[in-house]
Design a protein around this motif. Structure first.
Motif, PDB file in Angstrom:
ATOM      1  N   LEU A 307       0.832  -1.203   0.000  1.00 26.53           N
ATOM      2  CA  LEU A 307       0.000   0.000   0.000  1.00 26.53           C
ATOM      3  C   LEU A 307       0.867   1.254   0.000  1.00 26.53           C
ATOM      4  O   LEU A 307       0.597   2.220  -0.733  1.00 26.53           O
ATOM      5  N   ALA A 308       1.935   1.238   0.807  1.00 30.16           N
ATOM      6  CA  ALA A 308       2.840   2.388   0.835  1.00 30.16           C
ATOM      7  C   ALA A 308       3.490   2.598  -0.529  1.00 30.16           C
ATOM      8  O   ALA A 308       3.652   3.734  -0.993  1.00 30.16           O
ATOM      9  N   GLY A 309       3.860   1.497  -1.198  1.00 35.33           N
ATOM     10  CA  GLY A 309       4.422   1.613  -2.538  1.00 35.33           C
ATOM     11  C   GLY A 309       3.421   2.170  -3.530  1.00 35.33           C
ATOM     12  O   GLY A 309       3.764   2.996  -4.388  1.00 35.33           O
ATOM     13  N   TRP A 310       2.172   1.730  -3.430  1.00 39.61           N
ATOM     14  CA  TRP A 310       1.114   2.223  -4.321  1.00 39.61           C
ATOM     15  C   TRP A 310       0.906   3.717  -4.115  1.00 39.61           C
ATOM     16  O   TRP A 310       0.772   4.476  -5.079  1.00 39.61           O
ATOM     17  N   LEU A 311       0.877   4.168  -2.869  1.00 38.89           N
ATOM     18  CA  LEU A 311       0.721   5.591  -2.586  1.00 38.89           C
ATOM     19  C   LEU A 311       1.921   6.390  -3.102  1.00 38.89           C
ATOM     20  O   LEU A 311       1.766   7.510  -3.596  1.00 38.89           O
ATOM     21  N   THR A 312       3.107   5.810  -2.994  1.00 34.41           N
ATOM     22  CA  THR A 312       4.314   6.491  -3.463  1.00 34.41           C
ATOM     23  C   THR A 312       4.241   6.788  -4.951  1.00 34.41           C
ATOM     24  O   THR A 312       4.739   7.826  -5.414  1.00 34.41           O
ATOM     25  N   ASP A 313       3.615   5.888  -5.710  1.00 36.69           N
ATOM     26  CA  ASP A 313       3.510   6.075  -7.158  1.00 36.69           C
ATOM     27  C   ASP A 313       2.451   7.105  -7.535  1.00 36.69           C
ATOM     28  O   ASP A 313       2.415   7.543  -8.686  1.00 36.69           O
ATOM     29  N   ARG A 314       1.598   7.491  -6.609  1.00 34.74           N
ATOM     30  CA  ARG A 314       0.461   8.333  -6.961  1.00 34.74           C
ATOM     31  C   ARG A 314       0.441   9.705  -6.298  1.00 34.74           C
ATOM     32  O   ARG A 314      -0.276  10.592  -6.744  1.00 34.74           O
ATOM     33  N   TYR A 315       1.198   9.883  -5.246  1.00 39.09           N
ATOM     34  CA  TYR A 315       1.161  11.155  -4.522  1.00 39.09           C
ATOM     35  C   TYR A 315       2.579  11.695  -4.331  1.00 39.09           C
ATOM     36  O   TYR A 315       3.540  10.933  -4.281  1.00 39.09           O
ATOM     37  N   PRO A 316       2.710  13.011  -4.222  1.00 38.93           N
ATOM     38  CA  PRO A 316       4.043  13.604  -4.068  1.00 38.93           C
ATOM     39  C   PRO A 316       4.796  13.024  -2.875  1.00 38.93           C
ATOM     40  O   PRO A 316       4.252  12.921  -1.772  1.00 38.93           O
TER      41      PRO A 316
END
Length: 441
Positions: A307-316
């Motif tokens: 989940l943290a990786g997914w958020l990293t790809d989508r948010y600054p």
């Protein structure tokens, strides 16, 4: 001149790559690289504290060493590992993972064999320095470099996936060490680790690793309208000299603001874990609970890694790093004001979430801002700072307790440092537009 010839060139991403349509290859070899990177993080165990811990008591007894001498040798090796990381990163930038990963794996195996022959304090200093520098330092760095070269839009998710290798290593390798040491002795334990490194990492790295997708006529993430006719060469002579860009990076205030995050995490995170039993005990938490909370922290970090990786790809990245720092401050505040022992569970969850963000966003942010070129050197500097900060991490709480018979002053420092880092990162401007990331309006 035709109208087509007057068209402006396509815009470039921060990595210097022209945007392409996201047409997928039947199988993108980058996922193989993720698997190799995960294996590298798994087999970094011989140089990691969670693995070395199983050897501590039997080696102290066999070598007639005091706990202080054994710990000093390990601390010295940690400093050596941190000091070498920028140099190792530069070597990775120059020669690539295809050469460096099997070389590091081969040397780590020999270092483990050397540890099985340790006979006294001098050889222990040398052995620890080798396994720490090659395992905890170089292998972790080259694994991150490899994933960073093969992914752009999905770099955060791919980094999180490769990081699972380290998580499973924490769960499994200590059990293997205890079994082998209990039945065959600590010297055999080091030999087993040497064989595991060579079988699980050396052979795959020799046959599977390629430095970057351009070497195969592809683009990062496998997004390519057609194979590149002129792939980027791996020959270091064809690339810019790294010193020019590194000098520019070191003069950039943004670099130092971002560097405050690994520095704060290294110091505060290590200090809290190192003193976990006594610190939580001073708040009425039983010793058994304190140890169990460390496992809770690791479990939470592993469960939310993707989940943290997914958020990293989508948010600054800077917003996620601010979140990580606020979680670290909140964890220290929770311990300072702990109303009941059960609330310590919240403290462990916050530390687990913080660590998960650092293992994904904290690794990717350097490439968001400075691109793929020289990423090894830049990450090496960041990892070195984190290691040096971690070495100092246990001191504030220890001095606070020794001098004032309370951990409160140390906790006040641990609350303040991440808060300052969050404020610094909040002032950082955005990098150039990253593919697939949501930028604030």
């Amino acid at each position: 001149m035709s109208s087509a010839s007057k068209l402006p060139p396509p815009s470039l991403t921060v990595d210097g790559e022209s945007p392409q349509t996201h047409r997928r290859q039947p199988y993108f070899p980058g996922w193989t690289m993720v698997g190799v990177a995960a294996a590298a993080q798994f087999m970094s165990a011989p140089g990691q504290s969670y693995s070395v811990a199983a050897f501590k008591q039997p080696m102290e007894t066999a070598l007639s060493l005091s706990e202080t001498n054994y710990s000093l040798a390990y601390a010295f090796a940690t400093v050596v590992s941190g000091a070498l990381l920028p140099f190792v990163g530069r070597m990775i930038d120059r020669y690539g993972a295809r050469l460096m990963l099997p070389t590091i794996s081969l040397l780590l195996g020999f270092a483990c064999i050397g540890m099985s022959y340790v006979s006294g304090l001098p050889s222990l200093y040398l052995g620890f320095s080798c396994v720490r520098s090659l395992g905890q330092g170089a292998l972790t760095l080259v694994a991150a470099w490899l994933v960073g070269e093969w992914f752009a839009r999905r770099r955060g998710f791919a980094t999180a996936m490769s990081g699972l290798g380290g998580s499973f290593s924490v769960m499994l390798v200590p059990l293997l060490n205890v079994f082998v040491i209990s039945n065959f002795g600590w010297r055999t334990g080091w030999l087993v680790l040497a064989g595991a490194v060579w079988c699980c990492l050396l052979l795959p790295s020799l046959f599977l690793v390629r430095n970057r997708p351009e070497d195969l006529g592809l683009l990062p993430d496998g997004d390519s309208s057609e194979p590149l006719s002129d792939p980027q060469p791996s020959d270091p002579a064809a690339q810019q000299k790294p010193t020019r860009k590194i000098q520019t990076v070191l003069l950039d205030p943004t670099f130092w603001k971002l560097l405050s995050v690994p520095a704060s995490s290294g110091m505060v995170g290590t200090g809290l874990i190192f003193h976990a039993v006594s610190l939580l005990g001073s708040r009425g938490v039983p010793a058994g609970w304190a140890v169990a909370l460390i496992s809770v922290q690791a479990t939470v970090g592993t469960c939310v890694a993707l989940l943290a990786g997914w958020l990293t790809d989508r948010y600054p990245a800077r917003y996620l790093l601010v979140t990580a720092m606020l979680l670290l401050t909140s964890a220290s505040t929770t311990i300072l004001m702990l109303p009941t022992p059960w609330v310590a569970l919240l403290y462990a969850v916050m530390l687990g979430l913080h660590g998960s963000i650092l293992r994904s966003t904290g690794m990717v942010v350097w490439m968001d801002y400075y691109g793929r070129q020289n990423q090894g050197t830049i990450r090496g500097i960041a990892m070195a700072v984190m290691i040096f900060a971690a070495a100092a991490g246990p001191l504030p709480l220890a001095l606070s307790n020794d001098m004032f018979q309370t951990y409160n002053l140390g906790l006040y420092l641990f609350i303040t440092v991440p808060l300052l880092a969050a404020a610094l990162v909040w002032t950082v401007g955005p990098p150039k537009m990253q593919p697939g990331k949501m930028q604030p309006g």
